[in-house]
Write a protein that holds these residues in place. Structure first.
Motif, PDB file in Angstrom:
ATOM      1  N   MET A   1     -65.034  18.790  37.219  1.00 55.17           N
ATOM      2  CA  MET A   1     -64.502  18.663  35.874  1.00 55.17           C
ATOM      3  C   MET A   1     -65.615  18.174  34.957  1.00 55.17           C
ATOM      4  N   THR A   2     -65.799  18.787  33.819  1.00 60.73           N
ATOM      5  CA  THR A   2     -66.807  18.375  32.854  1.00 60.73           C
ATOM      6  C   THR A   2     -66.161  18.125  31.513  1.00 60.73           C
ATOM      7  N   LYS A   3     -66.851  17.406  30.675  1.00 60.45           N
ATOM      8  CA  LYS A   3     -66.341  17.132  29.349  1.00 60.45           C
ATOM      9  C   LYS A   3     -66.320  18.414  28.535  1.00 60.45           C
ATOM     10  N   SER A   4     -65.245  18.669  27.842  1.00 55.77           N
ATOM     11  CA  SER A   4     -65.113  19.865  27.033  1.00 55.77           C
ATOM     12  C   SER A   4     -65.766  19.649  25.680  1.00 55.77           C
ATOM     13  N   GLU A   5     -66.574  20.612  25.251  1.00 54.92           N
ATOM     14  CA  GLU A   5     -67.193  20.513  23.949  1.00 54.92           C
ATOM     15  C   GLU A   5     -66.115  20.528  22.880  1.00 54.92           C
ATOM     16  N   GLY A   6     -66.226  19.602  21.939  1.00 52.85           N
ATOM     17  CA  GLY A   6     -65.261  19.555  20.863  1.00 52.85           C
ATOM     18  C   GLY A   6     -63.990  18.801  21.200  1.00 52.85           C
ATOM     19  N   ASP A   7     -63.854  18.358  22.454  1.00 53.83           N
ATOM     20  CA  ASP A   7     -62.675  17.604  22.848  1.00 53.83           C
ATOM     21  C   ASP A   7     -62.854  16.163  22.375  1.00 53.83           C
ATOM     22  N   GLU A   8     -62.022  15.731  21.435  1.00 50.79           N
ATOM     23  CA  GLU A   8     -62.191  14.423  20.833  1.00 50.79           C
ATOM     24  C   GLU A   8     -61.406  13.336  21.555  1.00 50.79           C
ATOM     25  N   GLU A   9     -60.558  13.701  22.502  1.00 50.43           N
ATOM     26  CA  GLU A   9     -59.784  12.692  23.209  1.00 50.43           C
ATOM     27  C   GLU A   9     -60.682  11.925  24.168  1.00 50.43           C
ATOM     28  N   ARG A  11     -61.873   9.903  27.266  1.00 59.28           N
ATOM     29  CA  ARG A  11     -61.481   9.974  28.667  1.00 59.28           C
ATOM     30  C   ARG A  11     -62.028   8.745  29.388  1.00 59.28           C
ATOM     31  N   VAL A  12     -61.131   7.982  30.010  1.00 59.41           N
ATOM     32  CA  VAL A  12     -61.492   6.735  30.686  1.00 59.41           C
ATOM     33  C   VAL A  12     -61.090   6.819  32.153  1.00 59.41           C
ATOM     34  N   LEU A  13     -61.990   6.408  33.036  1.00 66.49           N
ATOM     35  CA  LEU A  13     -61.700   6.377  34.472  1.00 66.49           C
ATOM     36  C   LEU A  13     -61.758   4.947  34.970  1.00 66.49           C
ATOM     37  N   GLY A  14     -60.652   4.468  35.544  1.00 65.52           N
ATOM     38  CA  GLY A  14     -60.658   3.205  36.263  1.00 65.52           C
ATOM     39  C   GLY A  14     -61.145   3.483  37.674  1.00 65.52           C
ATOM     40  N   PHE A  15     -62.235   2.849  38.081  1.00 68.15           N
ATOM     41  CA  PHE A  15     -62.936   3.185  39.320  1.00 68.15           C
ATOM     42  C   PHE A  15     -63.012   1.950  40.213  1.00 68.15           C
ATOM     43  N   GLY A  16     -62.125   1.881  41.215  1.00 68.75           N
ATOM     44  CA  GLY A  16     -62.222   0.759  42.134  1.00 68.75           C
ATOM     45  C   GLY A  16     -60.908   0.169  42.589  1.00 68.75           C
ATOM     46  N   ASP A  17     -60.664  -1.080  42.227  1.00 72.79           N
ATOM     47  CA  ASP A  17     -59.620  -1.874  42.873  1.00 72.79           C
ATOM     48  C   ASP A  17     -58.213  -1.582  42.373  1.00 72.79           C
ATOM     49  N   ASN A  18     -57.279  -1.691  43.306  1.00 77.16           N
ATOM     50  CA  ASN A  18     -55.845  -1.786  43.006  1.00 77.16           C
ATOM     51  C   ASN A  18     -55.288  -2.894  43.892  1.00 77.16           C
ATOM     52  N   ILE A  19     -54.234  -3.544  43.433  1.00 84.60           N
ATOM     53  CA  ILE A  19     -53.695  -4.663  44.189  1.00 84.60           C
ATOM     54  C   ILE A  19     -52.261  -4.926  43.773  1.00 84.60           C
ATOM     55  N   VAL A  20     -51.504  -5.537  44.657  1.00 84.79           N
ATOM     56  CA  VAL A  20     -50.168  -6.018  44.322  1.00 84.79           C
ATOM     57  C   VAL A  20     -50.287  -7.480  43.906  1.00 84.79           C
ATOM     58  N   ASP A  21     -49.802  -7.795  42.708  1.00 87.65           N
ATOM     59  CA  ASP A  21     -49.742  -9.174  42.238  1.00 87.65           C
ATOM     60  C   ASP A  21     -48.356  -9.717  42.583  1.00 87.65           C
ATOM     61  N   ARG A  22     -48.291 -10.587  43.565  1.00 86.16           N
ATOM     62  CA  ARG A  22     -47.012 -11.114  44.059  1.00 86.16           C
ATOM     63  C   ARG A  22     -46.746 -12.481  43.434  1.00 86.16           C
ATOM     64  N   ALA A  47     -56.072   6.832  24.766  1.00 83.59           N
ATOM     65  CA  ALA A  47     -57.082   7.568  25.534  1.00 83.59           C
ATOM     66  C   ALA A  47     -56.414   8.299  26.698  1.00 83.59           C
ATOM     67  N   HIS A  48     -57.088   9.321  27.199  1.00 82.65           N
ATOM     68  CA  HIS A  48     -56.668   9.931  28.460  1.00 82.65           C
ATOM     69  C   HIS A  48     -57.329   9.113  29.564  1.00 82.65           C
ATOM     70  N   ALA A 124     -68.203  12.042  36.433  1.00 84.28           N
ATOM     71  CA  ALA A 124     -69.101  12.401  35.341  1.00 84.28           C
ATOM     72  C   ALA A 124     -68.379  13.121  34.208  1.00 84.28           C
ATOM     73  N   GLY A 125     -67.155  13.568  34.440  1.00 84.78           N
ATOM     74  CA  GLY A 125     -66.384  14.240  33.406  1.00 84.78           C
ATOM     75  C   GLY A 125     -65.687  13.303  32.440  1.00 84.78           C
ATOM     76  N   PHE A 126     -65.887  11.991  32.619  1.00 82.93           N
ATOM     77  CA  PHE A 126     -65.241  11.015  31.740  1.00 82.93           C
ATOM     78  C   PHE A 126     -66.245  10.458  30.742  1.00 82.93           C
ATOM     79  N   ASP A 127     -65.728   9.894  29.673  1.00 86.42           N
ATOM     80  CA  ASP A 127     -66.587   9.256  28.679  1.00 86.42           C
ATOM     81  C   ASP A 127     -66.984   7.855  29.114  1.00 86.42           C
ATOM     82  N   VAL A 128     -66.033   7.131  29.711  1.00 86.31           N
ATOM     83  CA  VAL A 128     -66.278   5.765  30.181  1.00 86.31           C
ATOM     84  C   VAL A 128     -65.722   5.623  31.585  1.00 86.31           C
TER      85      VAL A 128
END
Length: 304
Positions: A1-9, A11-22, A47-48, A124-128
């Motif tokens: 997946m790559t960034k689309s030219e002219g796509d203004e939305e 794109r954010v990727l959360g990369f890493g941890d997930n957890i249950v907060d008990r 954001a997407h 690499a297809g995300f902005d952040v």
């Protein structure tokens, strides 16, 4: 997946941890995790956002994944590995969360996500791309640096993540480094931020609870006051720092911040103010983003 030219939305990727907060005092499990939360909050800000990480093979993993997807954040490129999900036990005292312990993060931390099997090109297809000390993704940051993607990283507040040897592992590969500096005055907090810049970070931001947030890129220093609740009672402070960061990231990117375009002083202050607003509003939410269930409640076997 790559960034689309002219796509203004954005794109954010959360990369890493997930957890249950008990929450022991409430008897409720909530979905969470630094990388998850930032993605969810960025989505709420328009954001997407997607999440890339490792899920366990237990019942809690189904709960976590369902809650993240239900919050509007796809998880389709994430990996399932045999093992337990991460669980953090805590309670709320006078509106503030108090951590009681955790199981080490489960398989998500013991066998962290990497960028093999096409995941590097996907990221690499995300902005952040955002990650944190709880994600164990430090070794993957140089791979992200090869691409036109902004990398943010949360150093949290623990002393071990202030050590020069640790900061040197992440700062050269980050465009924004968030550091919790609660209890430090302006001079002390700026000293921490300046050190992060010297070690390679492009932009360093400090949160300080109800004190002013600070930021610097080594040339410009900027601050903005915290936004306090009026007559509304704090529900809990879970996720407030993550909400702050999401507000900063989304606002900065919309103002034109890119790896080769530094934010102006006015744009940087506006981002800190947006982060403060997001953090204030987060104080009215149970858990990181709702979606709680009674602790120990099973998930239907057909869910995932």
């Amino acid at each position: 997946m790559t960034k689309s030219e002219g796509d203004e939305e954005m794109r954010v990727l959360g990369f890493g941890d997930n957890i249950v907060d008990r929450f022991i005092d409430r008897g409720v499990d909530y979905p969470g995790g630094n990388a998850v939360n930032v993605a969810v909050y960025a989505h709420r800000l328009g954001a997407h956002a997607e999440y890339l990480g490792v899920f366990g093979s237990d019942d809690l993993a189904g709960f976590l994944r369902g809650a993240i997807e239900g919050a509007g954040v796809p998880t389709g490129r994430s990996v399932v590995r045999d093992g337990e999900s991460g669980v953090s036990s805590l309670q709320v005292v006078d509106g503030d969360r108090v951590f009681l312990g955790w199981n080490g993060g489960g398989v998500t931390v013991r066998q962290p996500i990497d960028l093999t099997d096409g995941r590097e090109q996907y990221a690499a297809g995300f902005d952040v791309v955002h990650s944190s000390v709880y994600s164990r993704t430090e070794s993957q940051l140089p791979s992200l640096r090869r691409h036109d993607v902004l990398v943010s990283f949360d150093l949290s507040s623990e002393a071990e993540f202030r050590a020069p040897s640790y900061v040197d592992r992440v700062a050269p590969f980050t465009d924004l480094l968030l550091i919790s500096c609660s209890g430090l005055d302006d001079a002390e907090a700026y000293a921490v931020l300046d050190d992060a810049i010297r070690r390679g970070a492009h932009l360093a931001v400090a949160t300080r609870g109800t004190d002013d947030a600070l930021a610097t890129d080594g040339r410009v220093r900027c601050s903005a006051p915290a936004k306090l609740l009026d007559d509304r009672a704090i529900v809990d402070t879970m996720g407030c720092g993550d909400a702050f960061l999401a507000g900063v990231l989304v606002t900065l990117h919309r103002s034109g911040w890119r790896r080769d375009v530094a934010p102006s002083p006015s744009d940087l202050r506006a981002a800190l103010e947006a982060g403060a607003e997001a953090a204030r509003d987060q104080c009215l939410v149970e858990g990181a983003f709702g979606g709680g269930r009674p602790s120990g409640e099973p998930v239907a076997a057909s869910m995932w």
